[in-house]
Design a protein around this motif. Structure first.
Motif, PDB file in Angstrom:
ATOM      1  N   GLU A 281       0.829  -1.205   0.000  1.00 14.80           N
ATOM      2  CA  GLU A 281       0.000   0.000   0.000  1.00 14.80           C
ATOM      3  C   GLU A 281       0.865   1.257   0.000  1.00 14.80           C
ATOM      4  N   ALA A 282       0.568   2.169  -0.897  1.00 19.49           N
ATOM      5  CA  ALA A 282       1.361   3.388  -1.040  1.00 19.49           C
ATOM      6  C   ALA A 282       1.436   4.158   0.273  1.00 19.49           C
ATOM      7  N   ARG A 283       0.313   4.286   0.954  1.00 20.25           N
ATOM      8  CA  ARG A 283       0.305   5.104   2.177  1.00 20.25           C
ATOM      9  C   ARG A 283       1.129   4.457   3.295  1.00 20.25           C
ATOM     10  N   GLY A 321     -12.330   5.532  -1.750  1.00 18.97           N
ATOM     11  CA  GLY A 321     -12.999   6.816  -1.897  1.00 18.97           C
ATOM     12  C   GLY A 321     -13.347   7.112  -3.337  1.00 18.97           C
ATOM     13  N   THR A 322     -13.699   8.361  -3.597  1.00 20.06           N
ATOM     14  CA  THR A 322     -14.140   8.765  -4.932  1.00 20.06           C
ATOM     15  C   THR A 322     -13.282   9.891  -5.500  1.00 20.06           C
ATOM     16  N   ARG A 327      -0.896   6.409  -7.211  1.00 16.00           N
ATOM     17  CA  ARG A 327      -0.146   5.850  -6.081  1.00 16.00           C
ATOM     18  C   ARG A 327       0.946   6.797  -5.604  1.00 16.00           C
ATOM     19  N   ASN A 328       1.516   7.615  -6.504  1.00 17.38           N
ATOM     20  CA  ASN A 328       2.592   8.507  -6.081  1.00 17.38           C
ATOM     21  C   ASN A 328       2.079   9.702  -5.290  1.00 17.38           C
ATOM     22  N   THR A 329       0.965  10.277  -5.704  1.00 17.45           N
ATOM     23  CA  THR A 329       0.411  11.380  -4.915  1.00 17.45           C
ATOM     24  C   THR A 329      -0.122  10.862  -3.579  1.00 17.45           C
ATOM     25  N   GLU A 330      -0.685   9.659  -3.576  1.00 16.06           N
ATOM     26  CA  GLU A 330      -1.156   9.090  -2.307  1.00 16.06           C
ATOM     27  C   GLU A 330       0.025   8.831  -1.373  1.00 16.06           C
ATOM     28  N   PHE A 331       1.119   8.303  -1.935  1.00 16.72           N
ATOM     29  CA  PHE A 331       2.343   8.103  -1.148  1.00 16.72           C
ATOM     30  C   PHE A 331       2.776   9.414  -0.501  1.00 16.72           C
ATOM     31  N   ASP A 387     -10.320   9.677   1.152  1.00 16.00           N
ATOM     32  CA  ASP A 387     -11.139   9.704  -0.067  1.00 16.00           C
ATOM     33  C   ASP A 387     -10.301   9.434  -1.308  1.00 16.00           C
ATOM     34  N   ASN A 388      -9.054   9.006  -1.129  1.00 15.36           N
ATOM     35  CA  ASN A 388      -8.137   8.797  -2.265  1.00 15.36           C
ATOM     36  C   ASN A 388      -8.118  10.007  -3.185  1.00 15.36           C
TER      37      ASN A 388
END
Length: 419
Positions: A281-283, A321-322, A327-331, A387-388
């Motif tokens: 998981e990226a986060r 989320g919606t 994955r990089n911005t979430e990281f 919310d991703n």
């Protein structure tokens, strides 16, 4: 180091340059055949690979490659087709049919050159008898939101296809197939890049079903039933039709990270490559990276400042989320929360193909002041993460990284500078 973002962007540029299609192709040109040379290919970097191959091949050739919409470049002898990514469409189905048509009726004197890059799985939909394009679209949507690693997703994809899992190579038999592969897969297994249209894999229907259970992937019952029936399993590597074929990884995350490390050394800054094959998981991966950065910033361990932490691989996002993002911005949004208020820590995470998720950014920048800037803009980082919706918040504060399509794809690139 007075301009940390420009410095991090220069490291990204060095990583991308190390995967330059022209240099990679020139170093891996196959022997000319007695017969015809047919070029096929798929991936977000396929058009640039095709152009590079044309420039280096001073003999007759023909063929076609498919890339993502907007990623095409002009070629003289090779058709460049465009289709949807990351979810397939009818243009991708037509491209698959074109590839199969090109390799039909070849002889043992002919050569097929397969130019394969990341993204090819979505760009080559070819549902088998009993399934439809809509089924393959649904399959991709579900896999992309499942949080499963790319190896598991491609193990499943190749069991429901007429072109993946080595089937394009068997369709070309008895011609010799040389696969030139730009790897975006942790570990660089060539059978997993673009679901291996020309490279077979030992994994079969049983392995696909095991992956579905392991990652609790909610596929439609009729797709699972098709895999269970194993009506047309992917060919095994022991199939004699693969005996004359060869495959070469011509660019990879490892090579690109080493190039970025050399760029750091040229700037008199130590670089540490944590890994070129980080998954998960990226986060959660971000929290580990942040913990290391905090330890360095506060205690000069396990590495002394200044230092750049480099890593590659392909993390995943379980979509709940919606919002918009990749994955990089979430990281980075997760990392930003864990380095909030810490001075001297700056990070860039970006996809080396130039696109993170479905928007036009490769990734974004983050530092110890990111969360403060979000608060000042009235934005809640935790709510956005739930919310991703990382793209929206980084866009709001002007911290997106938008280099445009790069022409290659060696997976994610992460650089964290601790000053």
């Amino acid at each position: 180091m007075d301009q940390p973002r420009q410095f991090l962007a220069s490291l990204f540029a060095a990583a991308v340059a190390a995967a330059d299609p022209d240099a990679a192709i020139r170093a891996h040109l196959p022997e000319r055949p007695k017969g015809r040379t047919i070029v096929v290919g798929a991936g977000k970097g396929a058009a640039h690979l095709a152009r590079a191959f044309e420039r280096s091949w001073d003999a007759p050739l023909e063929g076609a490659v498919v890339t993502r919409y907007g990623f095409g470049v002009a070629c003289e002898r090779i058709e460049v087709l465009e289709a949807a990514h990351p979810v397939p469409d009818a243009a991708g189905l037509a491209a698959s049919e074109r590839m199969l048509q090109l390799v039909e009726g070849l002889t043992k004197d002919d050569l097929v050159v397969a130019l394969i890059a990341g993204g090819g799985s979505a760009l080559l939909p070819a549902p088998p008898e009993g399934l439809t394009l809509e089924d393959e679209i649904a399959l991709n949507r579900i896999l992309l939101s499942s949080g499963a690693p790319i190896s598991a997703m491609n193990t499943i994809r190749k069991q429901v296809s007429r072109i993946k899992g080595g089937r394009l190579a068997t369709a070309a038999w008895p011609a010799r197939v040389v696969s030139l592969i730009v790897s975006d897969i942790p570990g660089d297994n060539p059978a997993y890049v673009a679901s291996g249209p020309t490279v077979p894999d030992k994994a079969g229907p049983f392995d696909a079903l095991a992956a579905i259970r392991q990652y609790d992937i909610k596929l439609p019952a009729h797709i699972i039933a098709y895999i269970e029936r194993a009506a047309a399993p992917a060919p095994h590597p022991s199939d004699p039709k693969f005996a004359r074929n060869t495959r070469h990884i011509i660019a990879s995350a490892s090579v690109s990270l080493e190039a970025a490390a050399r760029a750091c050394e040229a700037a008199s800054i130590r670089a540490v490559i944590l890994s070129d094959s980080i998954e998960g998981e990226a986060r959660e991966s971000a929290r580990v990276h942040a913990a290391i950065a905090r330890e360095i910033a506060g205690r000069d361990r396990p590495f002394e400042k200044p230092v750049v932490l480099l890593s590659g691989g392909e993390t995943t996002v379980t979509v709940r989320g919606t919002g918009k993002g990749g994955r990089n911005t979430e990281f980075l949004l997760s990392l930003a929360r864990d380095i909030d208020g810490i001075e001297g820590v700056f990070a860039l995470a970006a996809d080396t193909d130039g696109i993170d998720g479905s928007e036009d950014n490769a990734g974004a920048f983050a530092d110890g002041g990111t969360i403060g800037r979000l608060r000042s803009a009235g934005l809640d980082a935790s709510a956005a993460l739930n919310d991703n919706d990382a793209w929206t918040v980084f866009h709001a504060i002007g911290d997106l990284f938008v280099p445009g399509p790069t022409g290659t794809n060696v997976n994610d690139f992460r650089a964290i500078l601790v000053r």
